[in-house]
Design an enzyme around this catalytic site. Structure first.
Site, PDB file in Angstrom:
ATOM      1  N   SER A  49      34.299  43.176  48.392  1.00 15.12           N
ATOM      2  CA  SER A  49      35.177  43.706  47.048  1.00 15.12           C
ATOM      3  C   SER A  49      35.488  45.238  47.366  1.00 15.12           C
ATOM      4  CB  SER A  49      34.564  42.391  45.852  1.00 15.12           C
ATOM      5  OG  SER A  49      33.859  43.246  45.684  1.00 15.12           O
ATOM      6  N   THR A 164      32.812  45.333  41.469  1.00 13.33           N
ATOM      7  CA  THR A 164      33.073  46.341  41.652  1.00 13.33           C
ATOM      8  C   THR A 164      32.428  47.245  41.476  1.00 13.33           C
ATOM      9  OG1 THR A 164      35.015  46.530  40.135  1.00 13.33           O
ATOM     10  CG2 THR A 164      34.304  47.944  40.571  1.00 13.33           C
ATOM     11  N   THR A 182      37.175  49.626  44.159  1.00 12.98           N
ATOM     12  CA  THR A 182      36.401  47.995  44.262  1.00 12.98           C
ATOM     13  C   THR A 182      38.461  47.980  45.121  1.00 12.98           C
ATOM     14  OG1 THR A 182      37.221  46.016  42.978  1.00 12.98           O
ATOM     15  CG2 THR A 182      38.446  47.456  42.021  1.00 12.98           C
ATOM     16  N   ARG A 192      49.020  44.097  41.005  1.00 18.14           N
ATOM     17  CA  ARG A 192      48.019  44.291  40.263  1.00 18.14           C
ATOM     18  C   ARG A 192      47.772  45.392  40.115  1.00 18.14           C
ATOM     19  NH1 ARG A 192      42.654  43.649  39.160  1.00 18.14           N
ATOM     20  NH2 ARG A 192      42.022  41.975  37.784  1.00 18.14           N
ATOM     21  N   VAL A 193      47.131  45.262  38.591  1.00 14.01           N
ATOM     22  CA  VAL A 193      45.704  46.784  38.455  1.00 14.01           C
ATOM     23  C   VAL A 193      45.383  46.102  37.405  1.00 14.01           C
ATOM     24  CG1 VAL A 193      46.017  49.294  37.746  1.00 14.01           C
ATOM     25  CG2 VAL A 193      47.701  48.884  39.609  1.00 14.01           C
ATOM     26  N   GLY A 194      43.891  46.477  38.055  1.00 18.33           N
ATOM     27  CA  GLY A 194      42.821  46.101  36.951  1.00 18.33           C
ATOM     28  C   GLY A 194      41.952  46.966  36.422  1.00 18.33           C
ATOM     29  N   THR A 215      32.051  46.118  35.302  1.00 16.98           N
ATOM     30  CA  THR A 215      32.724  45.089  36.221  1.00 16.98           C
ATOM     31  C   THR A 215      33.049  43.769  35.842  1.00 16.98           C
ATOM     32  OG1 THR A 215      32.444  44.070  38.671  1.00 16.98           O
ATOM     33  CG2 THR A 215      30.730  44.459  36.770  1.00 16.98           C
ATOM     34  N   GLY A 216      34.201  43.060  36.287  1.00 16.22           N
ATOM     35  CA  GLY A 216      34.051  41.882  35.870  1.00 16.22           C
ATOM     36  C   GLY A 216      36.313  41.605  36.363  1.00 16.22           C
ATOM     37  N   GLY A 218      39.311  42.673  35.133  1.00 19.47           N
ATOM     38  CA  GLY A 218      39.624  43.684  34.151  1.00 19.47           C
ATOM     39  C   GLY A 218      40.577  43.811  33.067  1.00 19.47           C
TER      40      GLY A 218
END
Ligand code: ASP
Length: 306
Positions: A49, A164, A182, A192-194, A215-216, A218
């Site tokens: 990831s 991440t 990440t 898509r951007v987190g 992390t997780g 986003g």
């Protein structure tokens, strides 16, 4: 002189702290040490990831997000949707150092990386592509671009395939530095951007208050500007642990306002005294690496119930 401390997300964070920890003990600056650690994770193809060998988006493209921040000057840089470059964190650092900007995206980020001398590389692995074909055979049948709004299932987040590496360090001079890198959520919608390249969401670092990273899922971290929130809580006098727990409560509250379950998110934080904290939402099972004086140990974060 401060005792050097470095923390990093997930069990693979140990790959980072095993590099950053000894570098901090040898007197390296926090930002240099954490980026060196993050780059080792980016180059490790077994980490699915982050960086090379990570999982692609819905249309098979592997795009990377990263940001870096220096707690002494608040200098920061970021890239999002970066393709074909091994180390997104190294490019984010160049954005910070060589441009008046903070965030470059997509083709622009790649163009900048090439101009800076980074090499074009093919980051996919055979296993990653095979998995993409197996999990998303519909990609071959369905037109990816159309004028209709996406079906709800098209924007569902695959919670199982992400993570991440966020690395935060305190150096002997008392400076804090951080990096977040990440490939985001596997099989995400193209574009898509987190949270990870968003300063204040995936990372925030300020020598005067502390540093935090996330992390997780986003989207939930961006919604509450998670890392900035934690740093501001530390500025008000909360410990890193208290501040991370408050951030999880805020994630719960934001989910409750929308009538949905809380997604899996985790936060970690470090203050200028070298104190560490971490917390996560239920079922996240968040483990993180902590290296004090160069030696890494793994810890499990407290889960904060709804
Ligand atoms: N926060 C990342 C993102 O949403 C994924 C993760 O850390 O699990 O892109």
């Amino acid at each position: 002189m401060a005792d050097p401390v470095v923390i990093a997300t997930w069990p693979f964070g140990k790959i980072a702290t095993d590099i950053s920890g000894p570098q901090l003990v040898a007197g390296k600056a926090a930002l240099d040490a954490v980026i060196a650690g993050a780059q080792a994770v980016e180059s490790d193809k077994s980490v699915r990831s982050v960086g090379f060998g990570s999982l692609p988006d819905r249309i098979g493209r592997l795009t990377l997000d990263s940001c870096v921040m220096d707690g002494k000057t608040l200098a920061c840089g970021a890239v999002a949707g970066l393709e074909h470059i091994r180390s997104a964190s190294a490019v984010a650092r160049r954005v910070m150092e060589k441009t008046p900007h903070i965030l470059l995206v997509g083709e622009g980020a790649k163009w900048f990386a090439l101009e800076q001398g980074f090499k074009l590389e093919m980051p996919h692995t055979v296993e990653g592509l095979r998995e993409w074909f197996e999990k998303h055979p519909e990609n071959e049948k369905k037109p990816v671009r159309n004028d209709a709004p996406p079906e709800p299932q098209d924007i569902n987040i695959d919670e199982r395939n992400h993570d991440t590496v966020t690395v935060i360090g305190l150096d002997q001079a008392g400076n804090l530095g951080g990096v977040c890198t990440t490939s985001g959520l596997a099989y995400k919608l193209p574009g898509r951007v987190g949270d990870s390249p968003i300063i204040g969401a995936g990372l925030y670092v300020d020598n005067e208050a502390g540093a935090a990273g996330a992390t997780g899922v986003g989207e939930e971290i961006i919604r509450i500007a998670g890392s900035h929130y934690i740093v501001e809580k530390m500025r008000e006098g909360k410990t890193p642990q208290e501040a991370c727990e408050l951030a999880c409560k805020r994630v719960h509250a934001s989910a409750a306002r929308r009538g949905v379950h809380t997604a899996r998110v985790a936060f970690l934080a470090l203050n200028p005294k070298g104190e560490v904290g971490a917390a996560c939402t239920p079922k996240t099972g968040f483990q993180y690496a902590v290296a004090v004086a160069g030696r890494t140990e793994m810890r499990t974060a407290k889960e904060i119930p709804m």
